[in-house]
Design an enzyme around this catalytic site. Structure first.
Site, mmCIF file in Angstrom:
data_model
loop_
_atom_site.group_PDB
_atom_site.id
_atom_site.type_symbol
_atom_site.label_atom_id
_atom_site.label_comp_id
_atom_site.label_asym_id
_atom_site.label_seq_id
_atom_site.Cartn_x
_atom_site.Cartn_y
_atom_site.Cartn_z
ATOM 1 N N HIS A 267 0.940 -1.246 0.029
ATOM 2 C CA HIS A 267 0.016 -0.091 0.121
ATOM 3 C C HIS A 267 0.849 1.267 -0.220
ATOM 4 C CE1 HIS A 267 -3.091 3.100 1.022
ATOM 5 N NE2 HIS A 267 -4.002 1.844 0.564
ATOM 6 N N GLU A 321 -7.681 -5.474 0.096
ATOM 7 C CA GLU A 321 -8.357 -6.384 -0.791
ATOM 8 C C GLU A 321 -8.116 -7.944 -0.682
ATOM 9 O OE1 GLU A 321 -9.976 -4.833 -2.667
ATOM 10 O OE2 GLU A 321 -8.772 -3.191 -4.211
HETATM 11 N N1 ACO Z 1 4.002 -7.713 -4.702
HETATM 12 C C1 ACO Z 1 5.500 -7.799 -4.990
HETATM 13 N N2 ACO Z 1 5.906 -6.470 -4.945
HETATM 14 C C2 ACO Z 1 5.454 -5.378 -4.611
HETATM 15 C C3 ACO Z 1 4.116 -5.386 -4.368
HETATM 16 C C4 ACO Z 1 3.298 -6.374 -4.450
HETATM 17 N N3 ACO Z 1 2.010 -6.728 -3.985
HETATM 18 N N4 ACO Z 1 3.708 -4.059 -3.922
HETATM 19 C C5 ACO Z 1 4.774 -3.305 -4.065
HETATM 20 N N5 ACO Z 1 6.032 -4.238 -4.584
HETATM 21 C C6 ACO Z 1 7.122 -3.554 -4.698
HETATM 22 C C7 ACO Z 1 7.234 -3.122 -6.016
HETATM 23 O O1 ACO Z 1 7.657 -4.110 -6.993
HETATM 24 C C8 ACO Z 1 8.527 -1.959 -5.903
HETATM 25 O O2 ACO Z 1 9.642 -2.660 -6.043
HETATM 26 P P1 ACO Z 1 10.912 -1.966 -6.406
HETATM 27 O O3 ACO Z 1 11.035 -0.712 -5.580
HETATM 28 O O4 ACO Z 1 11.964 -2.789 -6.383
HETATM 29 O O5 ACO Z 1 10.627 -1.567 -7.944
HETATM 30 C C9 ACO Z 1 8.171 -1.430 -4.332
HETATM 31 O O6 ACO Z 1 7.415 -2.747 -3.839
HETATM 32 C C10 ACO Z 1 7.422 -0.202 -4.386
HETATM 33 O O7 ACO Z 1 6.108 -0.398 -5.254
HETATM 34 P P2 ACO Z 1 5.170 0.663 -5.629
HETATM 35 O O8 ACO Z 1 4.608 0.351 -6.913
HETATM 36 O O9 ACO Z 1 6.082 2.007 -5.782
HETATM 37 O O10 ACO Z 1 4.102 0.940 -4.376
HETATM 38 P P3 ACO Z 1 2.982 1.962 -4.863
HETATM 39 O O11 ACO Z 1 3.004 2.766 -3.480
HETATM 40 O O12 ACO Z 1 3.183 2.673 -5.877
HETATM 41 O O13 ACO Z 1 1.959 0.938 -4.932
HETATM 42 C C11 ACO Z 1 0.337 -0.709 -4.740
HETATM 43 C C12 ACO Z 1 1.151 0.446 -4.296
HETATM 44 C C13 ACO Z 1 -0.229 -0.422 -6.160
HETATM 45 C C14 ACO Z 1 -0.837 -1.032 -4.119
HETATM 46 C C15 ACO Z 1 1.159 -1.897 -4.890
HETATM 47 O O14 ACO Z 1 1.706 -2.336 -3.568
HETATM 48 C C16 ACO Z 1 0.523 -3.116 -5.613
HETATM 49 O O15 ACO Z 1 0.796 -3.151 -7.002
HETATM 50 N N6 ACO Z 1 -0.086 -3.847 -5.034
HETATM 51 C C17 ACO Z 1 -0.791 -5.082 -5.632
HETATM 52 C C18 ACO Z 1 -1.935 -4.631 -6.158
HETATM 53 C C19 ACO Z 1 -2.980 -4.544 -5.100
HETATM 54 O O16 ACO Z 1 -3.188 -5.346 -4.188
HETATM 55 N N7 ACO Z 1 -3.766 -3.490 -5.500
HETATM 56 C C20 ACO Z 1 -5.063 -3.140 -4.500
HETATM 57 C C21 ACO Z 1 -4.375 -1.890 -3.618
HETATM 58 S S1 ACO Z 1 -5.567 -1.585 -2.311
HETATM 59 C C22 ACO Z 1 -6.806 -0.511 -2.699
HETATM 60 O O17 ACO Z 1 -6.217 0.183 -3.669
HETATM 61 C C23 ACO Z 1 -8.150 -0.586 -2.293
#
Ligand code: ACO
Length: 386
Positions: A267, A321
């Site tokens: 998140h 989620e």
């Molecule tokens: N699985 C694996 N790696 C992850 C995940 C994940 N679920 N979430 C983040 N990371 C990693 C990324 O690959 C990134 O790695 P890097 O720095 O080596 O490139 C790092 O963690 C940071 O990720 P960002 O994309 O910058 O984090 P951001 O804050 O932009 O994204 C998000 C948050 C979109 C929720 C992300 O964690 C994600 O994609 N989760 C999976 C999808 C999900 O569960 N979505 C529902 C969100 S809750 C809602 O909106 C109601």
């Protein structure tokens, strides 16, 4: 940099914009506050742990819209008002009965809201329009669902609460108290969440002083993506694929090795477990099939371990989620309706934010930093042709 650019003619100097607006405050709000380090979510001063399940969802909705908890008369009036706005118009029904059966329900909802917005409305009717929208989301979704399943349409009942009526219209059965309580709590937990992407969309759109339906269409489109509201069905698919706890570790490792994300984890704001996830986990334990619950808890433990090893500096824990998928499935919501059910809750937050934005509006118009080339000239060959 493209082949036609050289470092000399790029606009300079420039500093990188905060990607994804991370850390940028775009509005002051009195609606909800997230404490990302402490893992807390507050609606108008009340911790969601205190609200969810203790106050019926309609009371929480009133709190979000009006700013204080309702007294008994206010509660009854608001609940009655929601019940009385549930019937959908004939043109919306015609659309629902002609929409392709393979359409994503959230896309159907988005188009139905567009149709609702064909009738002129003005800013003085915002409350009436808001009531129409939030009350009719469940009717629209269940009408579409039963149409594509070739089942008889079930008219809304205005004596039931928001959660019970939705399950009733979808399944044809008034839910038992446990299921009603689970969906009612889910609606409370998902109703608002600071400046999330769809709420931001709604606020940006309404800030141009367009109509509320256009703002809600923007918000629905934004919610649809898997990085926002589109994750719970993907969580469910992941659990189905993993099938049994002993497969979890290998499945997750392979996914991470392919640079794919684990749905339901991570998140932007929470640096610890999402507080909504804790409550949803309890609801899942009480309502979901024990085997699927056991599988989910194993996946949670394994994924947390692997993500911690991969990103030691960035805590990645379960988000809202992950356990939502178990709760929604347990109360009878079909998998491809998880995100549209999320919209049934979040619409209350969107409308609260629209009202807040309009009360002290200035159009959103940020800047961008141009980082492309400058001083290029159209080649002579083109000039000669024209
Ligand atoms: N699985 C694996 N790696 C992850 C995940 C994940 N679920 N979430 C983040 N990371 C990693 C990324 O690959 C990134 O790695 P890097 O720095 O080596 O490139 C790092 O963690 C940071 O990720 P960002 O994309 O910058 O984090 P951001 O804050 O932009 O994204 C998000 C948050 C979109 C929720 C992300 O964690 C994600 O994609 N989760 C999976 C999808 C999900 O569960 N979505 C529902 C969100 S809750 C809602 O909106 C109601």
């Amino acid at each position: 940099m493209t082949s036609c650019q050289s470092s000399e003619n790029l606009a300079s100097p420039w500093s990188p914009a905060p990607k994804g607006l991370e850390g940028v405050v775009v509005a002051n709000t009195m609606i909800s506050k997230i404490d990302g380090k402490g893992g807390k979510l507050v609606y108008r001063g009340y911790d969601i742990q205190d609200l969810a399940g203790n106050i019926p969802f309609e009371g929480v909705a009133f709190l979000l819209w009006v700013g204080h908890l309702p007294n008994p008369l206010e509660f009854d009036t608001f609940k009655k008002n929601l019940g009385e706005h549930r019937n959908i118009a004939a043109d919306v029904k015609i659309f629902l009965e002609s929409a392709p059966h393979e359409a994503v329900p959230l896309s159907v909802l988005r188009t139905a809201v567009s149709i609702m917005g064909l009738r002129p409305s003005d800013k003085d009717s915002i409350l009436e329009d808001g009531l129409n929208l939030v009350s009719q989301f469940p009717t629209i979704l269940s009408h579409y669902q039963r149409t594509r399943n070739e089942e008889e349409i079930i008219a809304p009942r205005n004596d039931l609460g928001h959660a019970a009526n939705y399950i009733y219209m979808l399944t044809g059965e008034v839910p038992n108290k446990k299921h009603e309580h689970a969906l009612d709590s889910y609606f409370t937990l998902l109703a608002d969440h600071g400046m999330n992407a769809s709420t931001f969309s709604a606020r940006v759109t309404i800030s141009t002083l367009t109509d509320i339906y256009s703002a809600i269409v923007s918000a629905i489109g934004t919610l649809k993506g898997p990085l926002h509201g589109g994750a719970p069905s993907k969580v469910w698919e992941m659990l189905q694929e993993i099938e049994k706890p002993e497969n979890a570790s290998a499945w997750l490792k392979e996914r991470l090795a392919n640079n794919e994300r684990i749905m339901g984890f991570g998140h932007r704001i929470y640096k610890t477990e999402d507080p909504r996830s804790k409550i949803l986990k309890e609801l899942a334990k009480e309502n979901a099939d024990p085997d699927i619950f056991a599988l989910a808890t194993t996946v949670e433990t394994e994924a947390r371990k692997l993500l911690q090893a991969e990103h030691p500096a960035r805590p990645l824990d379960t988000n809202v989620e992950f356990y939502s998928s178990l709760v929604l499935s347990a109360v009878g919501i079909p998998t491809d309706m998880f995100t549209s059910t999320f919209a049934c809750a979040r619409a209350f937050g969107w409308i609260a934010h629209i009202m807040e934005q309009l009360a002290d509006n200035r159009v959103f118009r940020p800047n961008s930093e141009y980082v492309g080339p400058l001083d290029l000239r159209v080649p002579e060959a083109w000039r000669a042709k024209n």
